[in-house]
Structures are given as C-alpha cells and as structure tokens.
Scaffold this active site. Sequence first.
Site, PDB file in Angstrom:
ATOM      1  N   SER A   1      -5.880   3.494   4.409  1.00 27.32           N
ATOM      2  CA  SER A   1      -5.455   2.707   3.465  1.00 27.32           C
ATOM      3  C   SER A   1      -6.500   1.834   2.627  1.00 27.32           C
ATOM      4  O   SER A   1      -6.239   0.734   2.140  1.00 27.32           O
ATOM      5  CB  SER A   1      -4.311   1.601   3.795  1.00 27.32           C
ATOM      6  OG  SER A   1      -3.440   1.420   2.833  1.00 27.32           O
TER       7      SER A   1
ATOM      8  N   LYS B   1      -0.054   3.920  -2.570  1.00 28.03           N
ATOM      9  CA  LYS B   1      -1.086   4.807  -2.567  1.00 28.03           C
ATOM     10  C   LYS B   1      -0.361   6.399  -2.338  1.00 28.03           C
ATOM     11  O   LYS B   1      -1.233   7.136  -2.307  1.00 28.03           O
ATOM     12  CB  LYS B   1      -1.953   4.561  -1.412  1.00 28.03           C
ATOM     13  CG  LYS B   1      -2.821   3.199  -1.554  1.00 28.03           C
ATOM     14  CD  LYS B   1      -3.741   2.964  -0.346  1.00 28.03           C
ATOM     15  CE  LYS B   1      -4.658   1.638  -0.677  1.00 28.03           C
ATOM     16  NZ  LYS B   1      -4.125   0.566  -0.050  1.00 28.03           N
TER      17      LYS B   1
ATOM     18  N   SER C   1       0.684  -1.034  -0.036  1.00 25.65           N
ATOM     19  CA  SER C   1       0.090  -0.119   0.119  1.00 25.65           C
ATOM     20  C   SER C   1       0.708   1.337  -0.088  1.00 25.65           C
ATOM     21  O   SER C   1       0.470   2.412  -0.191  1.00 25.65           O
ATOM     22  CB  SER C   1      -0.879   0.142   1.231  1.00 25.65           C
ATOM     23  OG  SER C   1      -1.995  -0.813   0.748  1.00 25.65           O
TER      24      SER C   1
ATOM     25  N   LYS D   1       3.523   6.330   5.190  1.00 23.88           N
ATOM     26  CA  LYS D   1       2.424   5.286   4.565  1.00 23.88           C
ATOM     27  C   LYS D   1       3.019   3.960   4.889  1.00 23.88           C
ATOM     28  O   LYS D   1       4.129   3.624   4.766  1.00 23.88           O
ATOM     29  CB  LYS D   1       2.400   5.455   2.989  1.00 23.88           C
ATOM     30  CG  LYS D   1       1.302   4.650   2.407  1.00 23.88           C
ATOM     31  CD  LYS D   1      -0.225   5.241   2.658  1.00 23.88           C
ATOM     32  CE  LYS D   1      -1.269   4.064   2.300  1.00 23.88           C
ATOM     33  NZ  LYS D   1      -1.316   3.097   3.576  1.00 23.88           N
TER      34      LYS D   1
END
Length: 209
Positions: free
Chosen positions: A70, A16, A13, A185
């Site tokens: 997320s 992202k 993720s 993140k």
Amino acid sequence: FAQGIHERAYPASITKIMTGILAVKHGNMDDLITIPESALNLEEGSTEIGFQPGDQITLGELLHGLLVYSGNDAAMTIAQHIGGSVDNFVEMMNQEAASLGATNTHFVNPSGLHDDNHYTTVYDIYLMLKEAMKYPYFVEIMQLSSYNLTFVRRSENVVQHLDATDQYLTKQVTPPKNVTVLGGKTGTTSKAGSCLALASQNAYGEPFI
C-alpha cells in the site's frame, strides 16, 4: 442482505484498487520508470516504500508495492506515469468509476490520503474490486502475503522485503470456517478508520466480495 451500502464513506487506501485497475488496463508492466521527487514524502504518517528520487523500477514492481504494501509513493509514481500528470490520472479514475456504475464515488488523489472530497460507498467498492478481479495479474498480486521488491538505485539492484497489509494473508488473523480469503485491499486513515475490501470464497469455491 445489505446495510448502508450507498452511504458516503472515506475509502483510505482502498482507493488503490482503482489505481491498480488503471495501471493494468493502460500500462505495460515492463515499462521502466524513474521515481520523481514529487511522489515522495506526501504527508506525515503516509505509508511509503522508501524510494529516493531517481530510483528506477518497472511498472510491474510498482504495482506490487501498491497492492501488497500500500505504498503511497508507488501510487503517485503510477499516476504520473499512466496519466502524464496526477491531475489527469485522477480524471481517469473518476471516468473509470462512472463507467463501472460507481456513481457515488469521487476521487481527488491516487493513494487515498484524506480529503473531504475523496469518497465512495460500499457498493461502489464492490463494483471496483469486481472489475479488478477480471485482470489475472491484479488477482495474482492481491493474493501475496509478502513480496521482495526489486529496483535500481545508483546502478545497484536493491531488494526490499514487503509484508502484506492484509492480516488474513499474513496469517495473523484466521478467517471463519470454510472461508478462503483470496485477497483484497486494506486502508487506514484517522478519518476513514480501518477499511477492508475482501475477495473470498466459500467451501464450494464460490467467490464473494
């Protein structure tokens, strides 16, 4: 000092970050978006906020769902809205990566769900997070420990509480002395393992990625 910064790795993720960059760069945060069926139930174990087809939400709220929690359903919805189609958005992701000099990166989706052709490097992630930090709205969201997401379902307002995936922000983990974690993140898949890209600063307020 660097170790293995150009080795190919699966970002999960952390992908992202790029999805968020394109959202703030090309989108209007007040845009009202209808959640499409195709953005939901992506694969078993996929992190999703729990939208239903037809729910209505602003791009700004979707970006919170993307970066704080997320949500893969948020990623897919943003991709379709900004790119017109997911395939077109992925093309935009790869073009943006190339323009940042992230030449060892290749994306195939906006969420980071595993694909052998979806990869990046530590150095390229650094370039992406550095770019993301130029956008105050992105920085503001990535620092949140939690968020109350608001959207409309069948003419009723729904508020959903989201806790950040970053355990430094939720205070489950304490950073080293004199280090302030600003945000970043997280990402996890079985193939990628546990991934973390962090923006932090030292005791003198100097930023590090």
